[in-house]
Design a protein around this motif. Structure first.
Motif, PDB file in Angstrom:
ATOM      1  N   PHE A 167       0.851  -1.182   0.000  1.00  0.00           N
ATOM      2  CA  PHE A 167       0.000   0.000   0.000  1.00  0.00           C
ATOM      3  C   PHE A 167       0.890   1.236   0.000  1.00  0.00           C
ATOM      4  N   LEU A 168       0.716   2.086  -1.010  1.00  0.00           N
ATOM      5  CA  LEU A 168       1.447   3.349  -1.081  1.00  0.00           C
ATOM      6  C   LEU A 168       0.438   4.480  -1.112  1.00  0.00           C
ATOM      7  N   ALA A 169       0.758   5.597  -0.472  1.00  0.00           N
ATOM      8  CA  ALA A 169      -0.142   6.742  -0.543  1.00  0.00           C
ATOM      9  C   ALA A 169       0.663   8.021  -0.656  1.00  0.00           C
ATOM     10  N   ILE A 170       0.348   8.814  -1.676  1.00  0.00           N
ATOM     11  CA  ILE A 170       0.939  10.141  -1.800  1.00  0.00           C
ATOM     12  C   ILE A 170       0.163  11.030  -0.838  1.00  0.00           C
ATOM     13  N   GLY A 223       4.598   4.259   2.612  1.00  0.00           N
ATOM     14  CA  GLY A 223       4.706   2.901   2.088  1.00  0.00           C
ATOM     15  C   GLY A 223       4.642   1.902   3.227  1.00  0.00           C
ATOM     16  N   SER A 224       3.911   0.814   3.043  1.00  0.00           N
ATOM     17  CA  SER A 224       3.804  -0.221   4.084  1.00  0.00           C
ATOM     18  C   SER A 224       5.199  -0.713   4.468  1.00  0.00           C
ATOM     19  N   ASP A 225       5.385  -1.001   5.770  1.00  0.00           N
ATOM     20  CA  ASP A 225       6.730  -1.368   6.233  1.00  0.00           C
ATOM     21  C   ASP A 225       7.001  -2.871   6.270  1.00  0.00           C
ATOM     22  N   ALA A 226       5.998  -3.707   5.979  1.00  0.00           N
ATOM     23  CA  ALA A 226       6.186  -5.164   5.967  1.00  0.00           C
ATOM     24  C   ALA A 226       5.021  -5.796   5.207  1.00  0.00           C
ATOM     25  N   ALA A 249       1.209  -4.486   5.003  1.00  0.00           N
ATOM     26  CA  ALA A 249       0.644  -4.166   3.691  1.00  0.00           C
ATOM     27  C   ALA A 249      -0.741  -4.792   3.555  1.00  0.00           C
ATOM     28  N   ARG A 250      -0.861  -6.026   3.967  1.00  0.00           N
ATOM     29  CA  ARG A 250      -2.154  -6.716   3.871  1.00  0.00           C
ATOM     30  C   ARG A 250      -3.218  -5.950   4.663  1.00  0.00           C
ATOM     31  N   ASP A 251      -2.878  -5.578   5.900  1.00  0.00           N
ATOM     32  CA  ASP A 251      -3.832  -4.835   6.751  1.00  0.00           C
ATOM     33  C   ASP A 251      -4.181  -3.485   6.141  1.00  0.00           C
ATOM     34  N   GLU A 252      -3.155  -2.769   5.645  1.00  0.00           N
ATOM     35  CA  GLU A 252      -3.402  -1.422   5.121  1.00  0.00           C
ATOM     36  C   GLU A 252      -4.220  -1.471   3.826  1.00  0.00           C
TER      37      GLU A 252
END
Ligand code: ABT
Ligand code: MG
Length: 148
Positions: free
Chosen positions: A5-8, A116-119, A123-126
């Motif tokens: 998951f990435l977010a600007i 950016g998700s850190d693991a 990432a799955r949760d976000e």
């Protein structure tokens, strides 16, 4: 296939850096599978940054992250979680290496333009926090017919 998951963040959108940032992940070879412009509610922001709830910067962080639209995205590819973190650079842009997104484009730890998700687990949760399953697209890149 691995996803992140990435977010600007609102500052990246306000500064007109959306194209520049997305271009880096496209050029690297990762695949965009979800994207939307969204102004986060306080509830969403507080959940997203839940691990920082007790930190002194938490209220300011939530104010910032809810202050305007963000570009929320899901990217897919081999090792994309760690690779995206590397491309993003250190949390404090003053410590981020040149060549990274924060190293090239930011100066303030509280205005560091992209998340950016850190693991892989995070990432799955976000991804499930920010996106519904039907908002994600599984697709196969078909390059050749477009360039011959
Ligand atoms: P995010 O991708 O936004 O999660 O940043 P990163 O994972 O690199 O760093 P963490 B530690 O998760 O920071 C979350 C947000 O909190 C801000 N922050 C952090 C501060 O303002 N002061 C601090 O001392 C620390 C440690 C930076 C991150 N976001 N913003 N904006
Ligand atoms: Mg973080």
């Amino acid at each position: 296939m691995e996803r992140t998951f990435l977010a600007i963040k609102p500052d990246g959108v306000q500064r007109g850096l959306v194209g520049e940032i997305i271009g880096r992940f496209e050029a690297k070879g990762f695949k965009l599978v979800g994207m939307k412009l969204i102004t986060a509610s306080r509830e969403l922001a507080e959940q997203h940054y839940g691990v920082h709830k007790e930190r002194p910067f938490f209220a300011g962080l939530v104010d910032f992250i809810t202050s305007g639209p963000m570009v929320a995205m899901v990217w897919e590819g081999n090792g994309v979680v760690a690779s995206a973190r590397k491309m993003i650079g250190a949390t404090n842009p003053l410590n981020s290496e040149p060549g990274t997104i924060r190293g090239d484009l930011a100066v303030n730890v509280g205005r560091n333009i992209i998340h950016g998700s850190d693991a892989v687990e995070t990432a799955r949760d976000e991804i499930s926090l920010w996106f519904k399953e039907e908002e994600l697209s599984a697709w196969t890149p078909c390059l050749t017919p477009w360039i011959v």
